[in-house]
Motif scaffolding. Structure first.
Motif, short mmCIF file in Angstrom:
data_model
loop_
_atom_site.label_atom_id
_atom_site.label_comp_id
_atom_site.label_asym_id
_atom_site.label_seq_id
_atom_site.Cartn_x
_atom_site.Cartn_y
_atom_site.Cartn_z
N TRP A 43 0.83 -1.30 0.08
CA TRP A 43 0.01 0.08 0.16
C TRP A 43 0.89 1.25 -0.03
CZ3 TRP A 43 -3.54 1.44 4.57
CH2 TRP A 43 -4.47 2.57 4.22
N ALA A 44 0.86 2.19 -1.10
CA ALA A 44 1.89 3.15 -1.26
C ALA A 44 1.24 4.68 -1.49
CB ALA A 44 2.98 2.68 -2.15
N ALA A 45 2.19 5.55 -0.95
CA ALA A 45 1.82 6.81 -1.40
C ALA A 45 3.09 7.22 -2.58
CB ALA A 45 1.83 7.62 -0.20
N ILE A 46 2.73 7.79 -3.56
CA ILE A 46 3.47 7.88 -4.78
C ILE A 46 4.08 9.43 -4.54
CG2 ILE A 46 4.13 7.99 -7.12
CD1 ILE A 46 3.67 5.16 -6.09
N VAL A 47 5.43 9.66 -4.53
CA VAL A 47 5.75 10.87 -4.58
C VAL A 47 6.96 11.16 -5.53
CG1 VAL A 47 5.30 11.28 -1.97
CG2 VAL A 47 7.67 10.38 -2.66
N PRO A 48 7.07 12.32 -5.98
CA PRO A 48 8.17 12.62 -6.94
C PRO A 48 9.48 12.22 -6.22
CG PRO A 48 7.05 14.60 -6.66
CD PRO A 48 6.15 13.55 -5.71
N ALA A 49 10.44 11.71 -6.84
CA ALA A 49 11.82 11.39 -6.19
C ALA A 49 12.56 12.66 -5.45
CB ALA A 49 12.91 10.81 -7.36
N ALA A 50 12.28 13.76 -6.08
CA ALA A 50 12.87 14.82 -5.39
C ALA A 50 12.09 15.20 -3.96
CB ALA A 50 12.66 16.11 -6.23
N ALA A 51 11.02 14.56 -3.83
CA ALA A 51 10.08 14.85 -2.22
C ALA A 51 10.63 13.84 -1.47
CB ALA A 51 8.70 14.53 -2.62
N PHE A 52 11.53 12.71 -1.54
CA PHE A 52 12.09 11.87 -0.67
C PHE A 52 13.48 11.95 -0.44
CE2 PHE A 52 13.65 7.91 0.22
CZ PHE A 52 12.76 7.27 0.97
N ARG A 53 13.68 11.82 1.05
CA ARG A 53 14.95 11.82 1.51
C ARG A 53 15.35 10.62 2.26
NH1 ARG A 53 12.04 15.88 1.76
NH2 ARG A 53 11.52 15.95 3.89
N LEU A 54 16.20 9.92 1.90
CA LEU A 54 16.72 8.80 2.65
C LEU A 54 17.63 9.30 3.72
CD1 LEU A 54 16.85 5.66 3.10
CD2 LEU A 54 18.73 5.48 1.75
N LEU A 55 17.03 9.19 5.23
CA LEU A 55 18.03 9.90 6.31
C LEU A 55 19.02 8.86 6.89
CD1 LEU A 55 14.97 11.31 8.06
CD2 LEU A 55 16.41 12.45 6.53
N HIS A 56 18.88 7.41 6.86
CA HIS A 56 19.86 6.49 7.21
C HIS A 56 19.52 5.28 6.63
CE1 HIS A 56 22.55 5.13 10.19
NE2 HIS A 56 21.61 4.36 10.65
N GLY A 57 20.47 4.41 6.51
CA GLY A 57 20.50 3.16 6.08
C GLY A 57 20.61 2.71 4.74
N ALA A 58 21.24 3.33 3.75
CA ALA A 58 21.60 3.04 2.52
C ALA A 58 22.27 1.79 2.35
CB ALA A 58 22.39 4.09 1.75
N GLY A 59 23.15 1.62 3.34
CA GLY A 59 24.00 0.38 3.33
C GLY A 59 22.89 -0.85 3.61
N ALA A 60 22.06 -0.54 4.37
CA ALA A 60 21.23 -1.71 5.08
C ALA A 60 20.07 -2.22 4.01
CB ALA A 60 20.46 -1.23 6.24
N LEU A 61 19.99 -1.47 2.98
CA LEU A 61 18.99 -1.84 1.92
C LEU A 61 19.34 -2.74 0.81
CD1 LEU A 61 17.59 1.88 0.94
CD2 LEU A 61 16.23 -0.15 2.22
N THR A 62 18.59 -3.89 0.53
CA THR A 62 18.53 -4.85 -0.49
C THR A 62 17.68 -4.71 -1.64
OG1 THR A 62 19.49 -6.44 1.00
CG2 THR A 62 18.50 -7.27 -1.00
N GLU A 63 18.13 -4.85 -2.85
CA GLU A 63 17.31 -4.63 -4.01
C GLU A 63 16.73 -6.04 -4.43
OE1 GLU A 63 18.21 -3.27 -8.41
OE2 GLU A 63 18.69 -1.72 -6.86
N TYR A 64 15.39 -5.84 -5.05
CA TYR A 64 14.90 -6.94 -5.83
C TYR A 64 14.09 -6.28 -7.06
CZ TYR A 64 11.80 -10.74 -7.19
OH TYR A 64 10.96 -11.59 -7.89
N ARG A 65 14.33 -6.89 -8.41
CA ARG A 65 13.59 -6.40 -9.36
C ARG A 65 13.06 -7.59 -10.09
NH1 ARG A 65 16.37 -1.40 -12.14
NH2 ARG A 65 17.61 -0.49 -10.50
#
Length: 136
Positions: A43-65
């Motif tokens: 269940w998501a809210a869609i925002v423009p990429a410029a309206a989002f800020r990752l504050l902490h944890g980039a290294g903790a993220l894993t990606e699935y495509r």
């Protein structure tokens, strides 16, 4: 209603990933019926990429495509929660799909009142809602 655009804060379950996003939740949220979104109850809210800020944890993220491999489904490698994903679409341009359930400062009663648009990703029919949304 939530009062127009405001900064919302969110996180994964363990707190390793934290973010802020400027969202007008009164404009609505989405629930998709594709196999991935259905299985993870997205269940998501869609925002423009410029309206989002990752504050902490980039290294903790894993990606699935999956499928077209154009959307990045990101989840915390520690707790497994998917706080947001990113992508590009003709409808939204460069976007971030923020998990409504990961918004830490959104009260339960306000969450329950959010407008929802259902997307028919299962049939790749993005302009028409699915006939049955009971399981979503």
């Amino acid at each position: 209603m939530t009062g127009g655009v405001r900064t919302w804060h969110g996180s994964c379950h363990c707190g390793a990933v934290r973010f802020a996003a400027d969202i007008d939740l009164d404009r609505g949220t989405i629930v998709c019926n594709c196999s991935l979104c259905t299985k993870q109850r997205n269940w998501a809210a869609i925002v423009p990429a410029a309206a989002f800020r990752l504050l902490h944890g980039a290294g903790a993220l894993t990606e699935y495509r999956c499928n077209t491999r154009t959307e990045r489904h990101l989840f915390c490698a520690t707790c497994g929660i998917r706080p947001f994903g990113t992508g590009t679409s003709p409808r939204w341009g460069e976007y971030v799909a923020v998990s409504v359930h990961c918004l830490d400062d959104l009260a339960a009663d306000a969450r329950a009142a959010l407008p929802v648009t259902y997307l028919n990703g299962r049939d790749d029919d993005w302009d028409n809602p699915p006939a049955d949304v009971r399981q979503l």
